[in-house]
Scaffold this motif. Structure first.
Motif, mmCIF file in Angstrom:
data_model
loop_
_atom_site.group_PDB
_atom_site.id
_atom_site.type_symbol
_atom_site.label_atom_id
_atom_site.label_comp_id
_atom_site.label_asym_id
_atom_site.label_seq_id
_atom_site.Cartn_x
_atom_site.Cartn_y
_atom_site.Cartn_z
ATOM 1 N N LYS A 234 0.828 -1.207 0.000
ATOM 2 C CA LYS A 234 0.000 0.000 0.000
ATOM 3 C C LYS A 234 0.858 1.251 0.000
ATOM 4 O O LYS A 234 0.584 2.218 -0.745
ATOM 5 C CB LYS A 234 -0.914 -0.034 1.221
ATOM 6 N N CYS B 188 0.832 4.111 -2.826
ATOM 7 C CA CYS B 188 0.280 5.432 -2.536
ATOM 8 C C CYS B 188 1.265 6.559 -2.768
ATOM 9 O O CYS B 188 0.925 7.728 -2.541
ATOM 10 C CB CYS B 188 -0.255 5.471 -1.104
ATOM 11 N N CYS C 6 -5.546 7.480 -0.910
ATOM 12 C CA CYS C 6 -4.707 6.289 -0.879
ATOM 13 C C CYS C 6 -5.535 5.014 -0.755
ATOM 14 O O CYS C 6 -5.361 4.090 -1.544
ATOM 15 C CB CYS C 6 -3.713 6.392 0.291
ATOM 16 N N TYR D 279 -5.861 2.124 -3.570
ATOM 17 C CA TYR D 279 -5.371 0.792 -3.223
ATOM 18 C C TYR D 279 -6.458 -0.251 -3.471
ATOM 19 O O TYR D 279 -6.194 -1.299 -4.063
ATOM 20 C CB TYR D 279 -4.925 0.773 -1.749
#
Lengths: 482, 301
Positions: A165, A169, A177, A181
């Motif tokens: 992640k 991001c 974000c 994701y």
């Protein structure tokens, strides 16, 4: 009035010129279908030899006195990698759009980068060790061996397992974000569930493009102060996002499952303004219906019948429009038959997805519905084009001039469009306002002054003006002595 | 009863006045010969009568309806051939007739067949008009003009291109239509000798003006007539009467244009000069002669 229209249609469909025209256009349509199909087949065939030959000839352009020029080293290496990859793909009968080919190409390219010590992003590949010819060949053979156990979807599974992640991001602002994701993950899961590895095929490319578009979409979505260019960009990325989401939700990413974005436009091609087949037909009809009657003198017999000139003029206009419609339907049917018989991927029953920019929604049509809609938007164009040639035909009473005027209506808009920026009122001429099909599904005119509403209103006004003018001129025309 | 009334129609093309107060009538059962030299305005008059050209001033009334105000009603009872019988060349004769029949109510297949028989085109009616001779097209044009069972027939050179038998047939047909069907018929033609055999009235137009409009009998026997004398000799005749209005035909015959009242004095003069008179008769003017007399020759202004 019925009797007049029936008589006019009878005359039209007993003329040799009508059938000569229909025959010529039918032959052209069949040829176009055949050639289109051949082009698609050729494009889909992996013509390795020709691709290898292209790369080999490109290589020569990067050399000077047999020495590779530094500024072309990367391009040179790419072509070398292309050649070896293609040769390998040919040996193993690998599709150049497949994941296998991508794998081969990326591995071979990497080897060549090292071998030739190509500088990339500040890193010299010689840092990883210079490759001798023997080393190069050994590593290439290793690559080939790995290919036997290559399972394309594994790469996607690896990406999902290794999905980080934080790393992901880096390319979006913090507030988006989580959303990005989740979207990224859902795409990977979709690929795995539907066995869509990373290839150059449409089903893979659409998912790749979706993720790229989603980034831009997030960046622009909540920004209320977008410039015009950014607003336009947002419109397009939103389209990509919505269309792909729809396809994913309805499991329509795989093209084999009844989604065809090509058939409808193929069927509708006779209606397209850029196709002059129908224009020829309108010219053939329109010239015959007025000016030829004056030329041949048969107008006298018609005018001494118990029908006012108004009725005769209206009947001829109606006949012209009916005949245009008949020709149009005929061409659509020919196109459908040609598609069914000559184009392997064609299917009239396939679903067509259209994105409406105004509604920001995906709409679903079948081929027939889309053609019907297309026709509706094209009606002002067909009516106005016909009326203008008929008006010229009545004023000049000369078949040749009427025919030339038809062709001028095709050429003139292109010439005048160069002057629109200087002379803005030109934008409101009928040959720009009649392009209502540009507004289909929330589209925009190429001419910024025009909106759907003002174009439609102007078209209606023009239709009324040209119709009344035609009737008045015809009414006042004296039949000159021969 | 007046079926067609043309009342002081005028027409201008640009600055040139083509027709000046043209007036005439056609009654039922009449065959009006509309005669004039080239460029006199015959075709223009016909076109104005049929609504093919606009009338600047004046009026045309057909069957009681004004052509300008009630065109459809006025033209309903009219059949015509103007300049030439223009048909659709790519269609057959029958198809052309069917097209015309479609525009009227109550025209049956039998009506069309009867017309085809009447004009003598049974064997060629299904051929394309492009293959017809001029005479055949003329016949087809007449059939087309009659298809609506009109009570007014306007024909521009209807016998053009026909052989003598054809001319005879058309002439008899026109006479029959006028007599039995009480049609009002107008024929414009240059073939004056042909016309005088069957028209009942003659209207002469010159330079856009009507110069004469009367029955054919009256037109051909005007006040001044020609008389033919057959004598024992004609030598010295011109000296005796001067060269005025005398035409020596041969050694025994001469013609003189005089009024009826002067015949007696001429006879006395001949006898007193030892001429022997064998015969004397009035020579009727041919229509051509009457026409030339009225128009003074072919001068177009």
């Amino acid at each position: 009035m019925n009797k007049l229209v029936r008589n006019e249609l009878y005359k039209l469909f007993h003329k040799k010129s009508t059938y000569i025209y229909l025959f010529i256009i039918t032959v052209l349509l069949v040829l176009i279908s055949y050639i289109s199909n051949k082009s698609i087949q050729l494009a889909n065939n992996n013509d390795f030899d020709s691709m290898i030959a292209t790369s080999q000839s490109n290589i020569e352009s990067f050399k000077d006195n047999n020495k590779i020029l530094d500024e072309f080293k990367d391009s040179y290496v790419q072509e070398l990698a292309n050649i070896d990859s293609l040769k390998l793909a040919k040996e193993r009968n690998v599709d150049v759009l497949s994941a296998e080919y991508d794998y081969i190409k990326s591995k071979v390219y990497a080897l060549y980068l090292v071998k030739y010590n190509v500088i990339e992003n500040g890193y010299s590949y010689s840092d990883f060790g210079y490759l001798s010819e023997e080393d190069f060949n050994n590593k290439l053979n290793e690559t080939i061996k790995k290919l036997d156990n290559f399972v394309p979807i594994e790469e996607v599974k690896n990406d999902l397992n290794n999905l980080n992640k934080e790393q992901l991001c880096k390319s979006v602002s913090k507030k988006y974000c989580d959303e990005y994701y989740n979207v990224y993950k859902s795409v990977l899961e979709y690929r795995i569930n539907n066995n869509i590895p990373y290839t150059q095929h449409e089903n893979s490319n659409v998912l790749t493009s979706y993720l790229e578009a989603y980034l831009t979409y997030l960046e622009l979505r909540d920004n209320k102060n977008l410039s015009k260019e950014k607003k336009d960009e947002y419109r397009e990325v939103l389209k990509t996002v919505k269309l792909t989401q729809y396809r994913m939700e309805h499991n329509l990413i795989d093209n084999k499952k009844n989604v065809d974005l090509g058939s409808a436009s193929f069927i509708a091609s006779p209606i397209d303004e850029n196709t002059i087949f129908l224009i020829f037909g309108i010219i053939v009809i329109a010239c015959g219906i007025f000016s030829e009657e004056f030329d041949k003198g048969t107008i006298k017999q018609l005018l001494i019948k118990p029908y006012s000139r108004n009725k005769i003029a209206v009947a001829k206009i109606i006949t012209c429009l009916i005949a245009t419609l008949i020709f149009l339907i005929y061409f659509i049917i020919v196109n459908i038959l040609c598609g069914q018989l000559l184009i392997s991927a064609f299917d009239i029953n396939s679903t067509v997805l259209m994105y409406d920019y105004n509604l920001e929604k995906v709409l679903v049509y079948n081929g027939f519905q889309l053609i019907g809609l297309y026709l509706l938007y094209k009606l002002p164009y067909l009516i106005l084009f016909t009326l203008i040639i008929l008006l010229v035909s009545v004023i000049t009473r000369n078949t040749a001039i009427s025919a030339v005027s038809g062709f001028m209506l095709i050429i003139l808009p292109e010439i005048l469009s160069l002057l629109i920026d200087k002379f803005k009122p030109l934008a409101y001429l009928p040959f720009y306002t009649w392009r209502l099909d540009e507004f289909m599904f929330g589209g925009r005119s190429t001419i910024k002054q025009l909106t759907f509403n003002n174009s439609l209103i102007l078209d209606i006004v023009y239709i009324v003006i040209f119709s009344i003018s035609l009737i008045i001129v015809f009414k006042r025309t004296d039949i000159k002595n021969q | 009863m007046s079926i067609v009334k043309v009342d002081k129609i005028n027409k201008k093309f640009g600055k040139k006045q083509i027709l000046h107060d043209v007036s005439f009538e056609i009654n039922e059962g009449e065959i009006l010969g509309f005669i004039g030299p080239n460029g006199a305005g015959k075709t223009t008059t016909i076109k104005l009568m049929l609504g093919l050209q606009s009338i600047d001033s004046g009026s045309v009334t057909i069957n009681g309806y004004d052509l300008k105000k009630d065109f459809e009603k006025a033209i309903k009872g009219v059949g015509g051939i103007i300049e030439s019988p223009d048909m659709y060349m790519y269609l057959s004769g029958r198809q052309n007739l069917k097209l015309i029949a479609n525009m009227y109510k109550g025209i049956t297949k039998k009506d069309i067949e009867d017309l085809i028989k009447l004009v003598g085109l049974e064997k060629r009616i299904d051929d394309k008009v492009s293959k017809y001779s001029l005479g055949m097209r003329q016949r087809l044009g007449i059939a087309a003009a009659l298809i609506s069972k009109p009570n007014v027939l306007i024909l521009d050179e209807p016998t053009n291109g026909l052989d003598p038998q054809g001319i005879l047939e058309i002439r008899e047909l026109i006479k029959k239509l006028a007599k039995e069907n009480k049609m009002a018929i107008m024929i414009s033609s240059h073939n004056l000798s042909e016309l005088e055999n069957f028209i009942t009235d003659a209207c002469i137009i010159q330079n856009g003006k009507i110069v004469s409009n009367s029955s054919i009998k009256k037109l051909k026997s005007l006040d001044v007539s020609k008389y033919r004398f057959k004598l024992n000799k004609t030598r010295g005749i011109k000296t005796l009467f001067g060269n005025n209005n005398i035409e020596v035909i041969d050694d025994e015959t001469f013609e003189i244009e005089v009024e009826k009242k002067d015949i007696n004095s001429i006879l006395k003069k001949l006898i007193s000069n030892d001429f022997e008179i064998y015969s004397l008769y009035k020579v009727s003017m041919s229509l051509e002669e009457a026409f030339i007399k009225e128009t003074g020759g072919n001068v177009i202004e």
